[in-house]
Design a protein around this motif. Sequence first.
Motif, PDB file in Angstrom:
ATOM      1  N   PRO A 418      53.418  51.159  39.330  1.00 56.63           N
ATOM      2  CA  PRO A 418      52.260  51.275  38.435  1.00 56.63           C
ATOM      3  C   PRO A 418      51.509  49.975  38.172  1.00 56.63           C
ATOM      4  N   SER A 419      50.224  49.983  38.518  1.00 55.26           N
ATOM      5  CA  SER A 419      49.329  48.859  38.278  1.00 55.26           C
ATOM      6  C   SER A 419      47.900  49.371  38.373  1.00 55.26           C
ATOM      7  N   PRO A 420      47.261  49.666  37.253  1.00 61.37           N
ATOM      8  CA  PRO A 420      45.879  50.162  37.299  1.00 61.37           C
ATOM      9  C   PRO A 420      44.945  49.198  38.026  1.00 61.37           C
ATOM     10  N   GLU A 421      45.142  47.893  37.827  1.00 61.12           N
ATOM     11  CA  GLU A 421      44.277  46.913  38.476  1.00 61.12           C
ATOM     12  C   GLU A 421      44.396  46.989  39.993  1.00 61.12           C
ATOM     13  N   ARG A 422      45.623  47.092  40.478  1.00 62.66           N
ATOM     14  CA  ARG A 422      45.807  47.146  41.932  1.00 62.66           C
ATOM     15  C   ARG A 422      45.332  48.485  42.498  1.00 62.66           C
ATOM     16  N   LEU A 423      45.512  49.581  41.739  1.00 59.75           N
ATOM     17  CA  LEU A 423      45.009  50.868  42.214  1.00 59.75           C
ATOM     18  C   LEU A 423      43.497  50.822  42.342  1.00 59.75           C
ATOM     19  N   LEU A 424      42.814  50.262  41.361  1.00 59.90           N
ATOM     20  CA  LEU A 424      41.356  50.166  41.443  1.00 59.90           C
ATOM     21  C   LEU A 424      40.948  49.318  42.643  1.00 59.90           C
ATOM     22  N   ALA A 425      41.667  48.211  42.880  1.00 64.00           N
ATOM     23  CA  ALA A 425      41.367  47.380  44.046  1.00 64.00           C
ATOM     24  C   ALA A 425      41.581  48.159  45.339  1.00 64.00           C
ATOM     25  N   LEU A 426      42.618  48.998  45.385  1.00 66.07           N
ATOM     26  CA  LEU A 426      42.889  49.810  46.577  1.00 66.07           C
ATOM     27  C   LEU A 426      41.775  50.831  46.790  1.00 66.07           C
ATOM     28  N   LEU A 427      41.323  51.485  45.721  1.00 64.03           N
ATOM     29  CA  LEU A 427      40.249  52.468  45.841  1.00 64.03           C
ATOM     30  C   LEU A 427      38.964  51.793  46.320  1.00 64.03           C
ATOM     31  N   GLN A 428      38.682  50.606  45.817  1.00 68.73           N
ATOM     32  CA  GLN A 428      37.491  49.877  46.259  1.00 68.73           C
ATOM     33  C   GLN A 428      37.610  49.471  47.728  1.00 68.73           C
ATOM     34  N   ALA A 429      38.846  49.138  48.146  1.00 73.02           N
ATOM     35  CA  ALA A 429      39.063  48.813  49.563  1.00 73.02           C
ATOM     36  C   ALA A 429      38.820  50.033  50.443  1.00 73.02           C
ATOM     37  N   GLU A 430      39.254  51.201  49.989  1.00 73.51           N
ATOM     38  CA  GLU A 430      39.048  52.435  50.762  1.00 73.51           C
ATOM     39  C   GLU A 430      37.565  52.784  50.838  1.00 73.51           C
ATOM     40  N   LEU A 431      36.840  52.573  49.745  1.00 74.28           N
ATOM     41  CA  LEU A 431      35.402  52.853  49.765  1.00 74.28           C
ATOM     42  C   LEU A 431      34.686  51.915  50.737  1.00 74.28           C
ATOM     43  N   ALA A 432      35.112  50.657  50.741  1.00 69.79           N
ATOM     44  CA  ALA A 432      34.516  49.719  51.690  1.00 69.79           C
ATOM     45  C   ALA A 432      34.867  50.102  53.126  1.00 69.79           C
ATOM     46  N   ASP A 433      36.098  50.550  53.331  1.00 65.08           N
ATOM     47  CA  ASP A 433      36.517  50.946  54.677  1.00 65.08           C
ATOM     48  C   ASP A 433      35.800  52.217  55.108  1.00 65.08           C
ATOM     49  N   LYS A 434      35.462  53.083  54.142  1.00 65.61           N
ATOM     50  CA  LYS A 434      34.695  54.293  54.474  1.00 65.61           C
ATOM     51  C   LYS A 434      33.369  53.910  55.140  1.00 65.61           C
ATOM     52  N   ASP A 435      32.707  52.907  54.572  1.00 64.85           N
ATOM     53  CA  ASP A 435      31.436  52.480  55.160  1.00 64.85           C
ATOM     54  C   ASP A 435      31.641  51.946  56.573  1.00 64.85           C
ATOM     55  N   ARG A 436      32.708  51.173  56.769  1.00 63.10           N
ATOM     56  CA  ARG A 436      33.002  50.649  58.100  1.00 63.10           C
ATOM     57  C   ARG A 436      33.297  51.769  59.081  1.00 63.10           C
ATOM     58  N   GLU A 481      36.817  53.763  35.538  1.00 63.02           N
ATOM     59  CA  GLU A 481      36.540  53.198  36.851  1.00 63.02           C
ATOM     60  C   GLU A 481      37.374  53.865  37.940  1.00 63.02           C
ATOM     61  N   ILE A 482      38.655  54.145  37.624  1.00 62.12           N
ATOM     62  CA  ILE A 482      39.537  54.786  38.609  1.00 62.12           C
ATOM     63  C   ILE A 482      39.069  56.206  38.905  1.00 62.12           C
ATOM     64  N   ILE A 483      38.734  56.976  37.864  1.00 58.59           N
ATOM     65  CA  ILE A 483      38.279  58.354  38.072  1.00 58.59           C
ATOM     66  C   ILE A 483      36.992  58.373  38.884  1.00 58.59           C
ATOM     67  N   GLU A 484      36.063  57.489  38.568  1.00 58.31           N
ATOM     68  CA  GLU A 484      34.796  57.437  39.306  1.00 58.31           C
ATOM     69  C   GLU A 484      35.032  57.157  40.787  1.00 58.31           C
ATOM     70  N   ALA A 485      35.940  56.220  41.074  1.00 60.15           N
ATOM     71  CA  ALA A 485      36.231  55.900  42.478  1.00 60.15           C
ATOM     72  C   ALA A 485      36.922  57.068  43.177  1.00 60.15           C
ATOM     73  N   LEU A 486      37.835  57.749  42.475  1.00 62.61           N
ATOM     74  CA  LEU A 486      38.522  58.907  43.058  1.00 62.61           C
ATOM     75  C   LEU A 486      37.543  60.030  43.373  1.00 62.61           C
ATOM     76  N   ILE A 487      36.629  60.297  42.461  1.00 60.07           N
ATOM     77  CA  ILE A 487      35.644  61.360  42.684  1.00 60.07           C
ATOM     78  C   ILE A 487      34.771  61.032  43.886  1.00 60.07           C
ATOM     79  N   GLU A 488      34.352  59.776  43.991  1.00 56.48           N
ATOM     80  CA  GLU A 488      33.514  59.392  45.121  1.00 56.48           C
ATOM     81  C   GLU A 488      34.269  59.519  46.441  1.00 56.48           C
ATOM     82  N   LEU A 489      35.514  59.062  46.459  1.00 57.39           N
ATOM     83  CA  LEU A 489      36.311  59.181  47.688  1.00 57.39           C
ATOM     84  C   LEU A 489      36.515  60.637  48.075  1.00 57.39           C
TER      85      LEU A 489
END
Length: 726
Positions: A418-436, A481-489
């Motif tokens: 459990p680490s909300p900060e790291r989960l958010l960083a992971l979701l942001q990494a996945e969103l960036a990778d989606k664009d790639r 922030e986490i929910i918003e990233a999850l919904i977008e993914l």
Amino acid sequence: MATEVHSDPEQQPTDIVPDPTRTDRAKSAFAVQRGHAGARIKDWLATDDLDEAEILALADRRKQAKYDQAIVQQQRIVAEAHGRFAHARSQADARGVRSGNLAALGGRVAAEESKLAALLNTPLLPATGREANSVRHGKKAARAAVIAAGGLATLPAAGAAIEQAAGGQPLLLAVLGTAAGYGWYLVSRPFAAGQPAPAPTMEAQLATPVELVKAEQQPGGREFNAPPPPALTVDELDQALRNIGEVKPNEQIQILAVPQRDKDGNTTVVFDLPPRTTVAELKKKLPKLAGALGRDASMVDVQKAGAELRASFWMTDRDPFEDTRPSPLLRSPAQLDAWKDGVPVAWNKRGATIRLAINNQSYVIAGMTRSGKGVGASNLVVGAAFDPRINLRIVAGKNNGEWDPYAKAGVASTYFKPSPERLLALLQAELADKDRRERDLGALGKSKLVAPVIEQVGGMEVLVIDELATYTRPGKRLREEIIEALIELSAVAAGAGILLVLITQYPEADVIPGALAMNCGARWAMRVENGQQSNAILGGGQASAGRDASKFDPPRPGFGWLVNPFAGVTDLARSFDLDEDERGEITMLLEKAAKIREKAGRLAGQWDDPIEKHLLNATGLSSAAGGPKRDGIPGRNVLHHTPEQRMQLEACRGALIAMNDLGRDVAQLDEMAQLIGGGMTSTRLGELLRAAGAGGVVKVVIEGRGRVNGYQRADIADALALLEGN
């Protein structure tokens, strides 16, 4: 013949009772013997002389024989694969070129060797109750076949004919065959149900070779391989449909395939409903139909058979979810094509294995504590590990070791606790990778990920988040922030090969918002508290339509309503039994999956992982394969140390060794640099220690020198631990 003598002729009796003749006494004795023989034969046909231990032992032997046969067959396949590979290599060597076919054959050899190793390393499980029942049914059928060919079973039915025969003996011998003489003595002795069979056994008495003739070739004969009488008649089905209001008084159903009952007690029938209704409407009344037939809802099933009015109805005599079943992967832990064939996760009412494909859909698995959601999720994630094209990212919701085996085996590309900060960083990494990924797909001329280009875009991303409420319940840090990233993914990333597996014991709208749930096409609702929670998983109105996960009676671990978008059905399913705590099955399977991934170069650390690179840049710590200790605690992974960091490591280690040589826990830079040697200066050592995190010099007390500038052992040791990821 004896008579009474009277002196008065008028008193002479009119009814004279004769004494029994020898023939009469023989007939009477034979009737008694025939009764004993009939009772013993009936008991024998029912296999009551075989106890459960004997049946289980026989089932185990048969299972072992099949297992041995499978090993021999696989060994032959491996040998053939080696032969083809050797032949192709010799031809390639002769031509001086290497063909693509050679690589394919080499892969085939590795795959077949993996299957053989899986067979050899998988323990053979004891026979199940179903397998034991199959053996007993087989024994019954074999005995019936022997008798059908001219054995003892005809004796009771032929009693009248035997009695009319001259003395009974000639016809008796013809009927009994090898049971005459001593055999007749054995079967006609006084019989008590359950008494042990005499020796020699009836099998030995009836072992004389006979010529089996089909029943239709024997006038009046019965076909013993025919199915037993159906458990459901057409009239019973028709009446049940009328009782629940599906068929009106002036309507009729049309039977297209009469009820047939198989050896496992399953009955199937195909029929057309009246034009007024449809199979979909009948499905809504399935619990009522089950009650009308005296069954539980899990014991009946109806499917559309090619037309809206045409129903394929199935019914069983026993709850199909009563017993647990081991995962098929335990028997055959071979590489999977999760995109095309899916992974085995559960079985349905009819006993068929449910395989969930990993493509284009995200997943929600939910249920209250001890509902078995963890086992269901494990079946999905362990299965995904057997496809090396899948990059597993696992985010734990608790600090226990439930998910540690994935890290220890190296199959988890990312794993942290459990680490909300790291989960958010992971979701942001996945969103960036989606664009790639979308750019790469565009360059390949594809609008979405398809099987042929999976490896070209970096594989499939499967992000598993356990105990989702740990991050998304109201009041949790970074929740919005986490929910918003999850919904977008969930909304836009599936086409790029990024999928979510969300697991929670709190299936509520504030934990899984509707905008998130609606984008997860595959849903598994295990036991929950109420219909509202069930609808939060399965969709609005499902509870009122009969799909209510709060109504399971009895509740069973891993049992629930499964929405399977790949098959287009929502039905009851129970997850395969997969245990780690007591039997270590998950670790065993993941070790086999790791070998498959290692050959493909897809273990954590074997390939350039853009997601972990993003996390390392954002946080300075690595969670590849669970971090340096593979326990879900991120750290500075030695695999990712820069040259400068490696010099810092050596400086810290050298300084601590120097302190050991000096016999103190404090030291000055110049004396440590001198002991380290190799051209190390006090100035350079100070730079490296500061960069490593040990800080600058502090005032220390050295005997004979007083207070001087230097370092303490604890500060350098802490810096070294951070560099090593401890």
